[in-house]
Design a protein around this motif. Structure first.
Motif, PDB file in Angstrom:
ATOM      1  N   PHE A 408      52.888  22.896  44.935  1.00  0.00           N
ATOM      2  CA  PHE A 408      53.412  23.708  46.038  1.00  0.00           C
ATOM      3  C   PHE A 408      54.805  23.207  46.433  1.00  0.00           C
ATOM      4  O   PHE A 408      54.977  22.040  46.772  1.00  0.00           O
ATOM      5  CB  PHE A 408      52.469  23.621  47.233  1.00  0.00           C
ATOM      6  CG  PHE A 408      52.394  24.869  48.066  1.00  0.00           C
ATOM      7  CD1 PHE A 408      53.531  25.593  48.417  1.00  0.00           C
ATOM      8  CD2 PHE A 408      51.172  25.338  48.522  1.00  0.00           C
ATOM      9  CE1 PHE A 408      53.457  26.736  49.183  1.00  0.00           C
ATOM     10  CE2 PHE A 408      51.074  26.485  49.291  1.00  0.00           C
ATOM     11  CZ  PHE A 408      52.214  27.194  49.624  1.00  0.00           C
ATOM     12  N   VAL A 409      55.795  24.087  46.399  1.00  0.00           N
ATOM     13  CA  VAL A 409      57.165  23.711  46.746  1.00  0.00           C
ATOM     14  C   VAL A 409      57.686  24.623  47.847  1.00  0.00           C
ATOM     15  O   VAL A 409      57.667  25.853  47.709  1.00  0.00           O
ATOM     16  CB  VAL A 409      58.107  23.806  45.518  1.00  0.00           C
ATOM     17  CG1 VAL A 409      59.537  23.452  45.914  1.00  0.00           C
ATOM     18  CG2 VAL A 409      57.617  22.906  44.390  1.00  0.00           C
ATOM     19  N   VAL A 410      58.122  24.030  48.953  1.00  0.00           N
ATOM     20  CA  VAL A 410      58.806  24.761  50.019  1.00  0.00           C
ATOM     21  C   VAL A 410      60.038  23.947  50.397  1.00  0.00           C
ATOM     22  O   VAL A 410      59.913  22.868  50.971  1.00  0.00           O
ATOM     23  CB  VAL A 410      57.914  24.969  51.265  1.00  0.00           C
ATOM     24  CG1 VAL A 410      58.644  25.838  52.289  1.00  0.00           C
ATOM     25  CG2 VAL A 410      56.578  25.583  50.893  1.00  0.00           C
ATOM     26  N   ASP A 411      61.225  24.447  50.072  1.00  0.00           N
ATOM     27  CA  ASP A 411      62.469  23.744  50.378  1.00  0.00           C
ATOM     28  C   ASP A 411      63.234  24.473  51.478  1.00  0.00           C
ATOM     29  O   ASP A 411      63.111  25.681  51.652  1.00  0.00           O
ATOM     30  CB  ASP A 411      63.355  23.663  49.133  1.00  0.00           C
ATOM     31  CG  ASP A 411      62.806  22.714  48.082  1.00  0.00           C
ATOM     32  OD1 ASP A 411      62.039  21.808  48.452  1.00  0.00           O
ATOM     33  OD2 ASP A 411      63.129  22.904  46.887  1.00  0.00           O
ATOM     34  N   GLY A 412      64.046  23.707  52.211  1.00  0.00           N
ATOM     35  CA  GLY A 412      64.900  24.278  53.248  1.00  0.00           C
ATOM     36  C   GLY A 412      64.381  24.033  54.651  1.00  0.00           C
ATOM     37  O   GLY A 412      65.143  24.085  55.620  1.00  0.00           O
ATOM     38  N   ILE A 413      63.084  23.796  54.777  1.00  0.00           N
ATOM     39  CA  ILE A 413      62.467  23.496  56.074  1.00  0.00           C
ATOM     40  C   ILE A 413      61.465  22.368  55.887  1.00  0.00           C
ATOM     41  O   ILE A 413      61.083  22.036  54.762  1.00  0.00           O
ATOM     42  CB  ILE A 413      61.731  24.720  56.657  1.00  0.00           C
ATOM     43  CG1 ILE A 413      60.613  25.170  55.694  1.00  0.00           C
ATOM     44  CG2 ILE A 413      62.700  25.868  56.952  1.00  0.00           C
ATOM     45  CD1 ILE A 413      59.640  26.158  56.279  1.00  0.00           C
ATOM     46  N   LYS A 414      61.049  21.788  56.988  1.00  0.00           N
ATOM     47  CA  LYS A 414      59.972  20.810  56.935  1.00  0.00           C
ATOM     48  C   LYS A 414      58.630  21.540  57.019  1.00  0.00           C
ATOM     49  O   LYS A 414      58.507  22.545  57.709  1.00  0.00           O
ATOM     50  CB  LYS A 414      60.092  19.816  58.078  1.00  0.00           C
ATOM     51  CG  LYS A 414      61.337  18.941  57.997  1.00  0.00           C
ATOM     52  CD  LYS A 414      61.415  17.985  59.176  1.00  0.00           C
ATOM     53  CE  LYS A 414      62.658  17.113  59.074  1.00  0.00           C
ATOM     54  NZ  LYS A 414      62.772  16.179  60.240  1.00  0.00           N
ATOM     55  N   THR A 415      57.624  21.016  56.297  1.00  0.00           N
ATOM     56  CA  THR A 415      56.282  21.598  56.355  1.00  0.00           C
ATOM     57  C   THR A 415      55.234  20.488  56.436  1.00  0.00           C
ATOM     58  O   THR A 415      55.556  19.296  56.287  1.00  0.00           O
ATOM     59  CB  THR A 415      55.964  22.454  55.114  1.00  0.00           C
ATOM     60  OG1 THR A 415      55.723  21.588  53.991  1.00  0.00           O
ATOM     61  CG2 THR A 415      57.098  23.412  54.798  1.00  0.00           C
ATOM     62  N   THR A 416      53.993  20.897  56.637  1.00  0.00           N
ATOM     63  CA  THR A 416      52.893  19.932  56.719  1.00  0.00           C
ATOM     64  C   THR A 416      52.295  19.608  55.346  1.00  0.00           C
ATOM     65  O   THR A 416      51.271  18.933  55.266  1.00  0.00           O
ATOM     66  CB  THR A 416      51.784  20.479  57.640  1.00  0.00           C
ATOM     67  OG1 THR A 416      51.456  21.827  57.251  1.00  0.00           O
ATOM     68  CG2 THR A 416      52.233  20.467  59.086  1.00  0.00           C
TER      69      THR A 416
END
Length: 447
Positions: A408-416
Motif C-alpha cells: 500500500f502506497v500513499v504519498d503526499g500526506i501522512k497516513t496511519t
C-alpha cells in the motif's frame, strides 16, 4: 426495485453504495459540496447535484437541499451511508412525507435506539443482556452515589444522546464521582445539546463485540455473525475482525440467536448493529447503530453476502434474501481504517495525494474514493480508505494483511499505514490477545 437512488453521503461509502446500485441496475444520483466536485463518486454517478458549500451543516446535513435534489432528479429512494444523516429520524420522516424511501429503519426505531437510555430499556425488554446500571437518566449527585454504590465501583458515566467518547467519564471511587458527573454533563450538553447522563458498571478489560443484524420489518430477523472492534483509540475503532478471536461457535450462536430474535420481535427493517462489551464469557449491551457500519466489509468477506444489496432489497419491499440457516461463516477477515492522519499524534493531514497505489491479489479488497492527484479537503472525517483482507483462517489472514500493507502506497500526506505495519507484527495482536484499552496503552508506551 427502485428506479433511481440518491446517495446522501461522500467518500468511500458513497462509492460503495454506488457500486451496489449499478450491480442491481439502479440509476444513481449523488449529492456533493463544492469541496467534493472532483470526488470519484461524483465522476462515476449517473447524475450529480451540488447542494452547498464545504461545511457539512450547509451541504451534507442540509435536509432541505437533499430533498430538493430528490425531487429535481426523480429519485425514489435515498441511501444515507453512515454518519451525516444516516441516523437522523427527522430526515427519515421527511423523506416518507415526500413519498421517498429511506433505505434504513423507520424514524421511530432510529429514535428509540438513538437515545441510549431508551435503547437500553428496549434491549432489556427484548431479552438482550445489558450492563448493570441506572434505569434512566441520573437526576442529581445523590442519586448517582446511590446507583454507583449499588452496582459497585468503578462506574462509567455516559451521555444519553451521544457517542464517540464525548460525555463519557470513569469514576473509580465516590470521591471521583462528583467531578466525573459534572464533566460528563458539561461535555454532553456542549456536544449534543442534551446534558442527560446515565451510569453503568465499568468493565476493566472488556472486548468490543458487535453483531450484524437484519430485519425485514415483518417479523423476520437474522444475524450475520460478529465483529471484534476492540482495537480503539479514544473510543474510535481502528481495526476490526470477523469473526472475533475471543468467541467460540457456541457463544456466537447463542448471542446471535438472541439478537436475531430481538430484531424480529422489534419489527425492525434493514441493517443494524447491536454492540456489546464482552468480558469473562458474558455479553453486555451498550448500544445499537441503526445503519450500515464502516466495518461491514469484514462481514461480507466471511459470509459472501453483499450487505448493501440486502439493504436495498429490504427497503424496496423484497424482504430478506437469506434465512439464518443459509448464512455460513467462511475463514477470517480483518479491516484496517486508513486515515489521513499523523500515525503518532493522529493530527489530521489534509493535502494532495501525489501517488496512490493499492495492494491486490486473492483475498484483498480496498474501499476508497481517492486517487493520485486527489486533494483531501480539510472539512470532513479523515478516513481515506479501508483495507480488507480475507483468509482461510486467522493466521493466513494476518500473513496476507502484512503483505498487503507492504504494498500500500500513499504519498503526499501522512497516513496511519505505519501504525498498522507495527500492529501486524505485534505478538499480542498475532495471538488475538487484546481488549478495548490495549491500543491506547500501546501508543502511550511508544511515546
Amino acid at each position: 426495485m427502485f428506479q433511481k437512488v440518491l446517495i446522501a453521503n461522500r467518500g468511500e461509502i458513497a462509492l460503495r453504495v454506488l457500486r451496489a446500485c449499478k450491480e442491481l441496475g439502479i440509476q444513481t444520483v449523488v449529492v456533493h459540496s463544492t469541496a467534493d466536485s472532483d470526488a470519484m463518486h461524483v465522476r462515476l454517478a449517473d447524475e450529480s447535484v451540488c447542494i452547498g458549500p464545504p461545511p457539512s451543516r450547509e451541504s451534507y446535513l442540509n435536509i432541505h437541499q437533499i430533498v430538493a435534489a430528490c425531487e429535481i432528479t426523480g429519485a425514489d429512494a435515498v441511501h444515507p451511508g453512515y454518519g451525516f444523516l444516516s441516523e437522523n429520524a427527522k430526515f427519515a420522516d421527511i423523506l416518507a412525507a415526500h413519498n421517498i424511501t429511506f433505505i434504513g429503519p423507520s424514524g421511530d426505531h432510529i429514535r428509540i435506539m438513538g437515545d441510549k437510555i431508551e435503547a437500553k430499556r428496549t434491549a432489556k425488554r427484548l431479552g438482550i443482556p445489558v450492563v448493570p446500571g441506572s434505569d434512566g437518566a441520573i437526576s442529581d449527585e445523590k442519586e448517582a452515589k446511590r446507583v454507583a454504590a449499588g452496582i459497585g465501583y468503578p462506574v462509567i458515566i455516559k451521555a444519553s444522546a451521544g457517542g464517540g467518547g464525548r460525555g463519557m467519564k470513569v469514576a473509580r471511587s465516590e470521591a471521583d464521582l462528583e467531578v466525573a458527573l459534572q464533566t460528563a454533563r458539561s461535555e454532553a450538553g456542549a456536544a449534543f445539546g442534551d446534558d442527560a447522563v446515565y451510569i453503568e458498571k465499568f468493565l476493566e478489560k472488556p472486548r468490543h463485540i458487535e453483531l450484524q443484524v437484519f430485519g425485514d420489518g415483518a417479523g423476520r430477523g437474522v444475524h450475520f455473525g460478529e465483529r471484534d472492534c476492540s482495537l480503539q483509540r479514544r473510543h474510535q475503532k481502528v481495526w476490526e475482525e470477523a469473526n472475533s478471536p475471543a468467541l467460540n461457535s457456541e457463544e456466537r450462536a447463542r448471542i446471535g440467536g438472541i439478537c436475531a430474535k430481538a430484531i424480529a420481535d422489534l419489527g425492525y427493517s434493514g441493517a443494524g448493529t447491536i454492540e456489546f462489551l464482552y468480558e469473562n464469557g458474558e455479553f453486555y449491551f451498550i448500544e445499537m447503530n441503526t445503519r450500515l457500519q464502516v466495518e461491514h466489509p469484514v462481514t461480507e468477506a466471511i459470509t459472501g453476502i453483499d450487505l448493501v444489496h440486502e439493504q436495498i432489497r429490504v427497503a424496496s419491499g423484497g424482504g430478506l434474501s437469506v434465512r439464518q440457516e443459509d448464512i455460513k461463516f467462511n475463514g477470517h477477515a480483518i479491516e484496517c481504517r486508513i486515515n489521513a492522519e499523523d500515525p503518532r499524534t493522529f493530527t489530521p493531514s489534509p493535502g494532495t495525494i501525489t501517488h496512490f497505489h493499492t495492494p491486490g491479489g486473492l483475498g484483498v479488497r480496498v474501499d476508497s474514493g481517492v486517487y493520485s492527484g486527489y486533494r483531501i479537503p480539510p472539512y470532513y472525517d479523515s478516513l481515506i480508505g479501508k483495507l480488507i483482507v480475507h483468509g482461510r483462517n486467522r493466521v493466513e489472514c494476518m500473513m496476507r494483511l502484512r503483505r498487503a500493507l507492504d504494498e500500500f502506497v500513499v504519498d503526499g500526506i501522512k497516513t496511519t499505514l505505519p501504525l498498522f505495519r507495527d500492529l501486524v507484527g505485534n505478538p499480542d495482536i498475532a495471538n488475538g490477545d487484546y481488549d478495548i484499552h490495549w491500543l491506547e496503552k500501546y501508543l502511550a508506551e511508544d511515546d
